[in-house]
Design a protein around this motif. Structure first.
Motif, PDB file in Angstrom:
ATOM      1  N   SER A  47       3.921  96.271  46.294  1.00 27.18           N
ATOM      2  CA  SER A  47       3.955  96.892  47.621  1.00 27.18           C
ATOM      3  C   SER A  47       3.863  98.407  47.527  1.00 27.18           C
ATOM      4  O   SER A  47       4.128  99.107  48.517  1.00 27.18           O
ATOM      5  N   ASP A  48       3.570  98.923  46.310  1.00 23.42           N
ATOM      6  CA  ASP A  48       3.463 100.380  46.106  1.00 23.42           C
ATOM      7  C   ASP A  48       4.729 101.119  46.500  1.00 23.42           C
ATOM      8  O   ASP A  48       4.663 102.184  47.106  1.00 23.42           O
ATOM      9  N   VAL A  57      13.062 100.499  49.329  1.00 26.58           N
ATOM     10  CA  VAL A  57      13.534  99.386  48.496  1.00 26.58           C
ATOM     11  C   VAL A  57      14.371  98.436  49.350  1.00 26.58           C
ATOM     12  O   VAL A  57      14.217  97.217  49.271  1.00 26.58           O
ATOM     13  N   SER A  58      15.224  98.995  50.211  1.00 24.37           N
ATOM     14  CA  SER A  58      16.051  98.136  51.071  1.00 24.37           C
ATOM     15  C   SER A  58      15.192  97.279  51.979  1.00 24.37           C
ATOM     16  O   SER A  58      15.484  96.087  52.171  1.00 24.37           O
ATOM     17  N   SER A  59      14.137  97.864  52.553  1.00 27.66           N
ATOM     18  CA  SER A  59      13.323  97.011  53.439  1.00 27.66           C
ATOM     19  C   SER A  59      12.523  95.999  52.629  1.00 27.66           C
ATOM     20  O   SER A  59      12.272  94.887  53.100  1.00 27.66           O
ATOM     21  N   LEU A  60      12.177  96.347  51.387  1.00 25.52           N
ATOM     22  CA  LEU A  60      11.518  95.350  50.525  1.00 25.52           C
ATOM     23  C   LEU A  60      12.455  94.158  50.307  1.00 25.52           C
ATOM     24  O   LEU A  60      12.068  93.000  50.442  1.00 25.52           O
ATOM     25  N   LEU A  61      13.740  94.457  50.001  1.00 28.27           N
ATOM     26  CA  LEU A  61      14.705  93.393  49.701  1.00 28.27           C
ATOM     27  C   LEU A  61      14.906  92.459  50.899  1.00 28.27           C
ATOM     28  O   LEU A  61      15.169  91.271  50.735  1.00 28.27           O
ATOM     29  N   VAL A 107      19.701  96.951  45.000  1.00 25.41           N
ATOM     30  CA  VAL A 107      19.070  95.906  44.179  1.00 25.41           C
ATOM     31  C   VAL A 107      20.152  95.151  43.408  1.00 25.41           C
ATOM     32  O   VAL A 107      20.160  93.915  43.356  1.00 25.41           O
ATOM     33  N   ARG A 108      21.106  95.884  42.853  1.00 21.66           N
ATOM     34  CA  ARG A 108      22.168  95.251  42.064  1.00 21.66           C
ATOM     35  C   ARG A 108      23.027  94.355  42.964  1.00 21.66           C
ATOM     36  O   ARG A 108      23.411  93.258  42.592  1.00 21.66           O
TER      37      ARG A 108
END
Ligand code: DC
Length: 222
Positions: A47-48, A57-61, A107-108
């Motif tokens: 997703s670059d 990163v939060s919205s990816l998760l 992420v963790r």
């Protein structure tokens, strides 16, 4: 009550190969938690997304699923949004991305319950960086497996060459040193020996000796 063996240590110390064999002999499930960070790293690359951009990163998760499955041979398969990415996450680029993304607190946190849940339901040897310190601080046995940077880089170099990859030893050594630094200097869950752990240094041990050492450390304590 299930039994849990926490196995932590730096990249390339032989954790995965040694733990896989030891788990087979002890009839435990081997859980490679690095694969989870690698899968999220892969999702970010696709997703670059830069690991430093924590909001991205939060919205990816919020939009991905990561699961671990075990086939009938007890081998671990990692699924990203249902896709088996077990092979795709094994490149040097994926290693570096995993190291960076694993420093992001969300992420963790995202992976914590998943790891604990597997340990709750099965007898496990779980390998990672923070298993004895954070994920399973109450583990029955905690082992910190290490080896010199040179020994670790040589092993990884051989492994990648055996897979037909075109890699340079100096690059692998630099990656090992950079990842050690990243993994042990991040603010959240840095790599460090857990309280009460047994340190096993495999610099001078071959594979069989390392496996035997780990099995005897475990058997003496469970
Ligand atoms: O074990 P590995 O090389 O596959 O791990 C990839 C990266 O993931 C590594 O640089 C550190 C990170 N990691 C982590 O932070 N915590 C874990 N429990 C496992 C891996």
């Amino acid at each position: 009550m299930s039994l849990a063996i926490a196995l932590d240590g730096p990249a390339g110390a032989g954790k995965s190969t040694i733990a896989r064999r030891a788990a087979k002999e002890l009839n435990f499930i081997y859980v490679d938690t690095g694969a989870l960070y690698r899968a999220i790293g892969l999702a970010a690359s696709r997703s670059d997304i830069e690991p430093a951009e924590s909001e991205d990163v939060s919205s990816l998760l919020a939009n991905i699923t990561v699961e671990l499955k075990f086939n009938d041979k007890g081998e671990q398969i990692v699924l990203l949004n249902g896709e088996d990415v077990s092979g795709l996450i094994r490149t040097p680029e994926a290693s570096m991305m995993a190291s960076k993304i694993s420093a992001v607190p969300s992420v963790r946190e995202f992976l914590l319950d998943l790891q604990r849940d597997i340990a709750y339901k099965n007898n496990v040897i779980m390998d990672g960086r923070d298993i004895g310190t954070v994920v399973l601080p109450g583990a029955d046995v905690k082992i910190f497996l290490t080896a010199s940077p040179d020994a670790r880089a040589s092993r990884r170099y051989k492994e990648l060459c055996d897979k037909g990859m075109d890699v340079k030893y100096e690059d692998i050594l630099n990656d090992v040193i950079t990842r050690d630094y990243n993994d042990s200097h991040r603010d959240v869950s840095p790599l460090k020996p857990a309280e009460g752990c047994i340190t096993v240094d495999t610099t001078e041990l071959d594979f069989e000796q390392s496996v035997n050492k780990i099995i005897s450390v475990i058997k003496e304590r469970i």
